[in-house]
Scaffold this active site. Sequence first.
Site, PDB file in Angstrom:
ATOM      1  N   LYS A   1     -56.290   3.695 -10.591  1.00 46.43           N
ATOM      2  CA  LYS A   1     -55.821   2.297 -10.569  1.00 46.43           C
ATOM      3  C   LYS A   1     -56.239   1.636 -11.866  1.00 46.43           C
ATOM      4  CE  LYS A   1     -53.699  -0.518  -7.598  1.00 46.43           C
ATOM      5  NZ  LYS A   1     -52.759  -0.111  -6.538  1.00 46.43           N
TER       6      LYS A   1
HETATM    7  P1  NAD Z   1     -46.654  -9.783  -5.248  1.00 44.42           P
HETATM    8  O1  NAD Z   1     -47.334 -10.374  -6.408  1.00 44.42           O
HETATM    9  O2  NAD Z   1     -45.196  -9.465  -5.321  1.00 44.42           O
HETATM   10  O3  NAD Z   1     -46.839 -10.727  -3.956  1.00 44.42           O
HETATM   11  C1  NAD Z   1     -48.059 -11.234  -3.542  1.00 44.42           C
HETATM   12  C2  NAD Z   1     -47.767 -12.479  -2.713  1.00 44.42           C
HETATM   13  O4  NAD Z   1     -48.968 -12.928  -2.121  1.00 44.42           O
HETATM   14  C3  NAD Z   1     -47.193 -13.653  -3.512  1.00 44.42           C
HETATM   15  O5  NAD Z   1     -46.132 -14.232  -2.798  1.00 44.42           O
HETATM   16  C4  NAD Z   1     -48.382 -14.648  -3.575  1.00 44.42           C
HETATM   17  O6  NAD Z   1     -47.957 -15.993  -3.659  1.00 44.42           O
HETATM   18  C5  NAD Z   1     -49.040 -14.351  -2.253  1.00 44.42           C
HETATM   19  N1  NAD Z   1     -50.428 -14.783  -2.155  1.00 44.42           N
HETATM   20  C6  NAD Z   1     -51.432 -14.687  -3.059  1.00 44.42           C
HETATM   21  N2  NAD Z   1     -52.567 -15.252  -2.572  1.00 44.42           N
HETATM   22  C7  NAD Z   1     -52.256 -15.680  -1.325  1.00 44.42           C
HETATM   23  C8  NAD Z   1     -52.993 -16.343  -0.313  1.00 44.42           C
HETATM   24  N3  NAD Z   1     -54.269 -16.658  -0.474  1.00 44.42           N
HETATM   25  N4  NAD Z   1     -52.361 -16.649   0.855  1.00 44.42           N
HETATM   26  C9  NAD Z   1     -51.062 -16.338   1.037  1.00 44.42           C
HETATM   27  N5  NAD Z   1     -50.316 -15.717   0.117  1.00 44.42           N
HETATM   28  C10 NAD Z   1     -50.914 -15.395  -1.055  1.00 44.42           C
HETATM   29  O7  NAD Z   1     -47.508  -8.482  -4.865  1.00 44.42           O
HETATM   30  P2  NAD Z   1     -47.059  -7.243  -3.980  1.00 44.42           P
HETATM   31  O8  NAD Z   1     -46.581  -6.175  -4.889  1.00 44.42           O
HETATM   32  O9  NAD Z   1     -46.210  -7.691  -2.842  1.00 44.42           O
HETATM   33  O10 NAD Z   1     -48.502  -6.776  -3.456  1.00 44.42           O
HETATM   34  C11 NAD Z   1     -49.123  -7.430  -2.356  1.00 44.42           C
HETATM   35  C12 NAD Z   1     -50.181  -6.501  -1.799  1.00 44.42           C
HETATM   36  O11 NAD Z   1     -49.581  -5.261  -1.440  1.00 44.42           O
HETATM   37  C13 NAD Z   1     -51.318  -6.152  -2.770  1.00 44.42           C
HETATM   38  O12 NAD Z   1     -52.507  -5.987  -2.036  1.00 44.42           O
HETATM   39  C14 NAD Z   1     -50.884  -4.812  -3.337  1.00 44.42           C
HETATM   40  O13 NAD Z   1     -51.982  -4.034  -3.811  1.00 44.42           O
HETATM   41  C15 NAD Z   1     -50.263  -4.201  -2.096  1.00 44.42           C
HETATM   42  N6  NAD Z   1     -49.338  -3.114  -2.391  1.00 44.42           N
HETATM   43  C16 NAD Z   1     -48.182  -3.346  -3.070  1.00 44.42           C
HETATM   44  C17 NAD Z   1     -47.359  -2.281  -3.356  1.00 44.42           C
HETATM   45  C18 NAD Z   1     -46.035  -2.456  -4.059  1.00 44.42           C
HETATM   46  O14 NAD Z   1     -45.328  -1.458  -4.248  1.00 44.42           O
HETATM   47  N7  NAD Z   1     -45.658  -3.671  -4.420  1.00 44.42           N
HETATM   48  C19 NAD Z   1     -47.701  -0.982  -2.952  1.00 44.42           C
HETATM   49  C20 NAD Z   1     -48.874  -0.799  -2.239  1.00 44.42           C
HETATM   50  C21 NAD Z   1     -49.693  -1.884  -1.972  1.00 44.42           C
END
Ligand code: NAD
Length: 418
Positions: free
Chosen positions: A106
């Site tokens: 990561k």
């Molecule tokens: P992203 O940036 O697209 O979305 C994150 C969302 O969370 C945003 O809408 C943001 O406004 C919101 N957010 C942030 N703080 C917040 C809070 N305190 N309360 C409510 N909402 C809040 O990110 P993503 O890619 O969707 O990733 C989100 C999670 O999923 C992370 O933990 C990431 O590690 C995990 N993840 C993502 C992927 C992927 O392929 N995108 C894969 C595995 C894991």
Amino acid sequence: MAEEANPFESLQEYVGDAAAYLGVGEGLLTRLQNPERVLETNLTIELDDGGLETVRAYRSQFNDDRGPYKGGIRYHPDVTRDEVKALSGWMAYKCAVVDVPYGGGKGGIALDPRSFSTGELERITRAFATELRPLVGPDTDIAAPDVNTGQREMNWIKDTYETLEGTTAPGVVTGKGIESGGSEGRLEATGRSVMLTAREAFRYRETPLDGVTVAVQGYGNAGAVAARLLDEEGADVVAVSDSTGAVHDPDGLDAQMVKEHKKETGSVTGYVDAAEELTGEGLLTLDVDLLIPAALENAIDETLAEEVRADVIVEAANGPLTPAADDILIERDVSVFPDVLANAGGVTVSYFEWVQNRQRFYWDERRVNDELETVIVDAFDRLIEVFEEYDLPNLRTAAYAVAIDRVVNAHAEGGTWP
Ligand code: NAD
């Protein structure tokens, strides 16, 4: 408010708990709880106004016993060395849970992307790719998008690597744009595996998904796609939130329309068809059947865990529950379907992308989605088998037991040398 959990300590605790069931000795446990190496570096770039800016960047290579290190790169002001180490371990065990032939890695840069222009972000990304060049490659370490990074950043990293190496190597990163060697279905893959995990979870509980009420914390890539696909499966998405607030409608929200509203205004709040607005914490304690934390780590601590009213939690985010919250939820009989399974769709389709890059032969979206469904359903079934066979306290321990067993076996087959 409970003290913020250190995500790396949480990871070490989960690994320790599961390793104890498998009888893993101390000598090997240290290896399973710590990254093999961590790059920590300064990136100094020229700003548009001619000034200089230095940001701190990290890449943690956790374990490569099962294949190349694999994992995303995150841009966020709260990125720390320990967070990146934890996330790299989650990747190693996630890849093992779904049995894709990767280890875990990561990366992250401690910055707020909103404070930089596109040109500045490109210079930072290319500076990081230059630092990473001796450590990465399609057979050694493969990056991907994470919070605040996407196809654009992956295309820049690929281009920098290929330019420096004097070759074409699309498999050095995944999550690329389609024209740069990306895969159909990658953008939706994480949300899709969240939906598949929820679907299988309710099948296991012998409850139809139709009419199940859902609250989603975090309406980004993972959360918004999961909400839309659950909506299509007949579930009722009644509340969603982002970093600005939450909206709630007991009669159900139109998941796609909320996404359009967020795209236009930058926020889920103000969505006119919602009955009411809530605080972020209010969403986490709503009386719903299914809660999906899809934002960041440590969203639910022990205090909130006492107030959660959902029957089932499917973790879309990495590490959204603290270990103390986990313990309380076990006591309160809330079923938690862990991140290392539920959000593994992203890395699984990344693997498909890498396979396609190596073969220079590309699949259509239907094939990607069908193969993903097979991987997630097989992994779900294996996890339930181990959970029941060993009478484990929760599904997270079962997932780590499955994963650690695979990593330990790969390590044993390689032997120790010299
Ligand atoms: P992203 O940036 O697209 O979305 C994150 C969302 O969370 C945003 O809408 C943001 O406004 C919101 N957010 C942030 N703080 C917040 C809070 N305190 N309360 C409510 N909402 C809040 O990110 P993503 O890619 O969707 O990733 C989100 C999670 O999923 C992370 O933990 C990431 O590690 C995990 N993840 C993502 C992927 C992927 O392929 N995108 C894969 C595995 C894991």
